[in-house]
Design an enzyme around this catalytic site. Structure first.
Site, PDB file in Angstrom:
ATOM      1  N   LYS A  46       0.832  -1.214   0.000  1.00 23.77           N
ATOM      2  CA  LYS A  46       0.000   0.000   0.000  1.00 23.77           C
ATOM      3  C   LYS A  46       0.864   1.262   0.000  1.00 23.77           C
ATOM      4  O   LYS A  46       0.655   2.162  -0.793  1.00 23.77           O
ATOM      5  CB  LYS A  46      -0.917   0.033   1.245  1.00 23.77           C
ATOM      6  CG  LYS A  46      -1.901  -1.111   1.325  1.00 23.77           C
ATOM      7  CD  LYS A  46      -2.793  -0.997   2.561  1.00 23.77           C
ATOM      8  CE  LYS A  46      -2.040  -1.099   3.870  1.00 23.77           C
ATOM      9  NZ  LYS A  46      -1.390  -2.418   4.101  1.00 23.77           N
TER      10      LYS A  46
ATOM     11  N   ARG B 184     -10.125   0.656   8.808  1.00 25.08           N
ATOM     12  CA  ARG B 184      -9.623  -0.688   9.064  1.00 25.08           C
ATOM     13  C   ARG B 184     -10.657  -1.576   9.740  1.00 25.08           C
ATOM     14  O   ARG B 184     -10.355  -2.718  10.085  1.00 25.08           O
ATOM     15  CB  ARG B 184      -8.393  -0.588   9.945  1.00 25.08           C
ATOM     16  CG  ARG B 184      -7.104  -0.945   9.205  1.00 25.08           C
ATOM     17  CD  ARG B 184      -6.003  -0.804  10.197  1.00 25.08           C
ATOM     18  NE  ARG B 184      -4.797  -1.444   9.850  1.00 25.08           N
ATOM     19  CZ  ARG B 184      -3.764  -0.852   9.247  1.00 25.08           C
ATOM     20  NH1 ARG B 184      -3.862   0.380   8.820  1.00 25.08           N
ATOM     21  NH2 ARG B 184      -2.639  -1.504   9.066  1.00 25.08           N
TER      22      ARG B 184
ATOM     23  N   ARG C 186      11.246  -5.583   5.394  1.00 21.12           N
ATOM     24  CA  ARG C 186      11.044  -4.151   5.086  1.00 21.12           C
ATOM     25  C   ARG C 186      12.051  -3.305   5.875  1.00 21.12           C
ATOM     26  O   ARG C 186      12.293  -3.546   7.057  1.00 21.12           O
ATOM     27  CB  ARG C 186       9.611  -3.750   5.454  1.00 21.12           C
ATOM     28  CG  ARG C 186       9.383  -2.241   5.432  1.00 21.12           C
ATOM     29  CD  ARG C 186       7.929  -1.838   5.405  1.00 21.12           C
ATOM     30  NE  ARG C 186       7.074  -2.565   6.311  1.00 21.12           N
ATOM     31  CZ  ARG C 186       5.749  -2.587   6.237  1.00 21.12           C
ATOM     32  NH1 ARG C 186       5.129  -1.893   5.289  1.00 21.12           N
ATOM     33  NH2 ARG C 186       5.037  -3.284   7.103  1.00 21.12           N
TER      34      ARG C 186
ATOM     35  N   ARG D 151      10.914  -1.279  11.147  1.00 22.34           N
ATOM     36  CA  ARG D 151       9.784  -0.836  11.969  1.00 22.34           C
ATOM     37  C   ARG D 151       9.640  -1.745  13.185  1.00 22.34           C
ATOM     38  O   ARG D 151       9.815  -2.952  13.073  1.00 22.34           O
ATOM     39  CB  ARG D 151       8.491  -0.899  11.149  1.00 22.34           C
ATOM     40  CG  ARG D 151       8.061   0.452  10.614  1.00 22.34           C
ATOM     41  CD  ARG D 151       6.961   0.353   9.610  1.00 22.34           C
ATOM     42  NE  ARG D 151       5.763  -0.342  10.078  1.00 22.34           N
ATOM     43  CZ  ARG D 151       4.657  -0.460   9.357  1.00 22.34           C
ATOM     44  NH1 ARG D 151       4.598   0.071   8.144  1.00 22.34           N
ATOM     45  NH2 ARG D 151       3.616  -1.104   9.834  1.00 22.34           N
TER      46      ARG D 151
HETATM   47  P1  ADP Z   1       2.133  -1.831   3.229  1.00 25.74           P
HETATM   48  O1  ADP Z   1       2.118  -0.321   3.234  1.00 25.74           O
HETATM   49  O2  ADP Z   1       0.960  -2.436   2.541  1.00 25.74           O
HETATM   50  O3  ADP Z   1       2.369  -2.423   4.585  1.00 25.74           O
HETATM   51  P2  ADP Z   1       4.741  -1.575   1.840  1.00 25.74           P
HETATM   52  O4  ADP Z   1       4.468  -0.754   0.632  1.00 25.74           O
HETATM   53  O5  ADP Z   1       5.485  -0.940   2.943  1.00 25.74           O
HETATM   54  O6  ADP Z   1       3.390  -2.283   2.350  1.00 25.74           O
HETATM   55  O7  ADP Z   1       5.547  -2.877   1.339  1.00 25.74           O
HETATM   56  C1  ADP Z   1       5.941  -3.897   2.271  1.00 25.74           C
HETATM   57  C2  ADP Z   1       7.339  -4.417   1.872  1.00 25.74           C
HETATM   58  O8  ADP Z   1       7.230  -5.167   0.659  1.00 25.74           O
HETATM   59  C3  ADP Z   1       8.369  -3.315   1.602  1.00 25.74           C
HETATM   60  O9  ADP Z   1       9.624  -3.739   2.057  1.00 25.74           O
HETATM   61  C4  ADP Z   1       8.335  -3.166   0.082  1.00 25.74           C
HETATM   62  O10 ADP Z   1       9.596  -2.706  -0.438  1.00 25.74           O
HETATM   63  C5  ADP Z   1       8.016  -4.576  -0.392  1.00 25.74           C
HETATM   64  N1  ADP Z   1       7.188  -4.598  -1.597  1.00 25.74           N
HETATM   65  C6  ADP Z   1       6.184  -3.743  -1.949  1.00 25.74           C
HETATM   66  N2  ADP Z   1       5.670  -4.068  -3.154  1.00 25.74           N
HETATM   67  C7  ADP Z   1       6.340  -5.188  -3.574  1.00 25.74           C
HETATM   68  C8  ADP Z   1       6.281  -6.000  -4.764  1.00 25.74           C
HETATM   69  N3  ADP Z   1       5.385  -5.752  -5.735  1.00 25.74           N
HETATM   70  N4  ADP Z   1       7.125  -7.045  -4.836  1.00 25.74           N
HETATM   71  C9  ADP Z   1       8.015  -7.305  -3.849  1.00 25.74           C
HETATM   72  N5  ADP Z   1       8.126  -6.575  -2.712  1.00 25.74           N
HETATM   73  C10 ADP Z   1       7.309  -5.525  -2.568  1.00 25.74           C
HETATM   74  P1  ADP Z   2       0.611  -2.072   7.669  1.00 23.65           P
HETATM   75  O1  ADP Z   2      -0.387  -1.914   6.597  1.00 23.65           O
HETATM   76  O2  ADP Z   2       1.944  -2.523   7.174  1.00 23.65           O
HETATM   77  O3  ADP Z   2       0.120  -2.931   8.798  1.00 23.65           O
HETATM   78  P2  ADP Z   2       0.251   0.678   8.802  1.00 23.65           P
HETATM   79  O4  ADP Z   2       1.359   1.646   8.800  1.00 23.65           O
HETATM   80  O5  ADP Z   2      -0.934   0.965   7.971  1.00 23.65           O
HETATM   81  O6  ADP Z   2       0.947  -0.698   8.386  1.00 23.65           O
HETATM   82  O7  ADP Z   2      -0.257   0.441  10.291  1.00 23.65           O
HETATM   83  C1  ADP Z   2       0.633   0.188  11.345  1.00 23.65           C
HETATM   84  C2  ADP Z   2      -0.139   0.096  12.656  1.00 23.65           C
HETATM   85  O8  ADP Z   2      -0.740   1.370  12.951  1.00 23.65           O
HETATM   86  C3  ADP Z   2      -1.291  -0.890  12.692  1.00 23.65           C
HETATM   87  O9  ADP Z   2      -0.866  -2.212  12.987  1.00 23.65           O
HETATM   88  C4  ADP Z   2      -2.176  -0.305  13.796  1.00 23.65           C
HETATM   89  O10 ADP Z   2      -1.631  -0.587  15.078  1.00 23.65           O
HETATM   90  C5  ADP Z   2      -2.013   1.200  13.576  1.00 23.65           C
HETATM   91  N1  ADP Z   2      -3.061   1.725  12.665  1.00 23.65           N
HETATM   92  C6  ADP Z   2      -2.867   2.293  11.438  1.00 23.65           C
HETATM   93  N2  ADP Z   2      -4.034   2.676  10.895  1.00 23.65           N
HETATM   94  C7  ADP Z   2      -5.008   2.329  11.782  1.00 23.65           C
HETATM   95  C8  ADP Z   2      -6.436   2.440  11.811  1.00 23.65           C
HETATM   96  N3  ADP Z   2      -7.124   2.964  10.762  1.00 23.65           N
HETATM   97  N4  ADP Z   2      -7.092   1.984  12.897  1.00 23.65           N
HETATM   98  C9  ADP Z   2      -6.434   1.452  13.933  1.00 23.65           C
HETATM   99  N5  ADP Z   2      -5.106   1.291  13.981  1.00 23.65           N
HETATM  100  C10 ADP Z   2      -4.378   1.735  12.934  1.00 23.65           C
END
Ligand code: ADP
Ligand code: ADP
Ligand code: ZN
Length: 214
Positions: A13, A88, A127, A160
């Site tokens: 995302k 969420r 990541r 993270r």
């Molecule tokens: P999210 O915001 O959904 O948690 P991220 O964009 O931070 O996800 O991506 C999670 C990890 O996966 C990062 O380390 C990113 O570089 C990697 N990643 C994202 N898209 C891809 C892809 N299409 N193929 C392989 N790795 C990816």
């Molecule tokens: P990812 O998609 O990789 O899990 P985010 O950065 O979106 O990462 O979220 C990290 C953390 O922040 C979540 O695990 C949760 O604890 C908190 N968080 C983010 N957005 C929300 C939301 N809309 N409601 C509740 N908790 C949230």
């Protein structure tokens, strides 16, 4: 363009959100980034959110919905925005719907970046993010030019706090229980556009542009 981007933790995302906001010139509103900034700045919100985030649990709706609604009222959101990581759960989605309908705003689309859960632990655990500018890398799939150093600003890359194996696993369970039901919720509103996120970075973005142009 008024968009939501959804997907399991690690689905890509944040990575694709960067591409989308640069392409459509809209602000990127990430609740995860907002909470991480609050923790870094040691604000009251950060203090409250950190105990939930450390465990991979959702931060309570009472803290979350307000910061999003406040952010959406800033002038740069007038012509569009990309919401990442919110809503969420169903109650956040209903709160967002109420806010948007009170303001007369309609969403254009809800993007779902679909990636099977089985490959996501590796994405999260590998990541790395820049301490300074927030740019995202992966130790295997998206390496920086110099190990441990941000290509964009030269600052150190860190993991993270919630990208450990156990917390990542819990976040996937929390997604299944709380967030997955939103797909049917937005499908029923005819807004859902699903993209295969288990492809090369550039192909995922090409598919996103394609579904949004329809
Ligand atoms: P999210 O915001 O959904 O948690 P991220 O964009 O931070 O996800 O991506 C999670 C990890 O996966 C990062 O380390 C990113 O570089 C990697 N990643 C994202 N898209 C891809 C892809 N299409 N193929 C392989 N790795 C990816
Ligand atoms: P990812 O998609 O990789 O899990 P985010 O950065 O979106 O990462 O979220 C990290 C953390 O922040 C979540 O695990 C949760 O604890 C908190 N968080 C983010 N957005 C929300 C939301 N809309 N409601 C509740 N908790 C949230
Ligand atoms: Zn950087």
């Amino acid at each position: 363009m008024k968009l939501l981007i959804m997907g399991r933790p690690g689905a890509g995302k944040g990575t694709q959100a960067e591409n989308i906001v640069n392409y459509y010139h809209i602000p990127h509103i990430s609740t995860g980034d907002m909470f991480r900034a609050a923790i870094k700045n040691k604000t009251k919100l950060g203090l409250e959110a950190s105990s939930y985030m450390e465990k991979g649990e959702l931060v309570p709706d009472s803290l979350t919905t307000n910061i999003v609604c406040e952010r959406l009222q800033e002038p740069d959101c007038k012509d569009g925005f990309l919401l990442d990581g919110f809503p969420r759960n169903i109650s956040q989605a209903e709160a967002l719907d109420k806010f948007l309908s009170d303001k007369g705003i309609c969403l254009d689309a809800v993007l779902d970046i679909n990636v099977p859960a089985s490959i996501l632990i590796d994405r999260m655990v590998g990541r790395r993010v820049c301490k300074n500018c927030g740019a995202t890398y992966h130790v295997e799939f998206n390496k920086p030019q110099v190990e441990g150093v941000c290509d964009k600003c030269g600052s150190p890359l860190v993991q993270r706090a919630d990208d450990t194996y156990d917390t990542a696993k819990n976040r996937l369970d929390v997604y299944d229980q709380n967030t997955a039901p939103l797909l049917a919720y937005y499908e029923a509103k005819n807004l859902l556009k699903t993209v295969d996120g288990n492809q090369d970075f550039a192909k995922v973005f090409a598919d996103i542009k394609n579904v949004l142009s329809k």
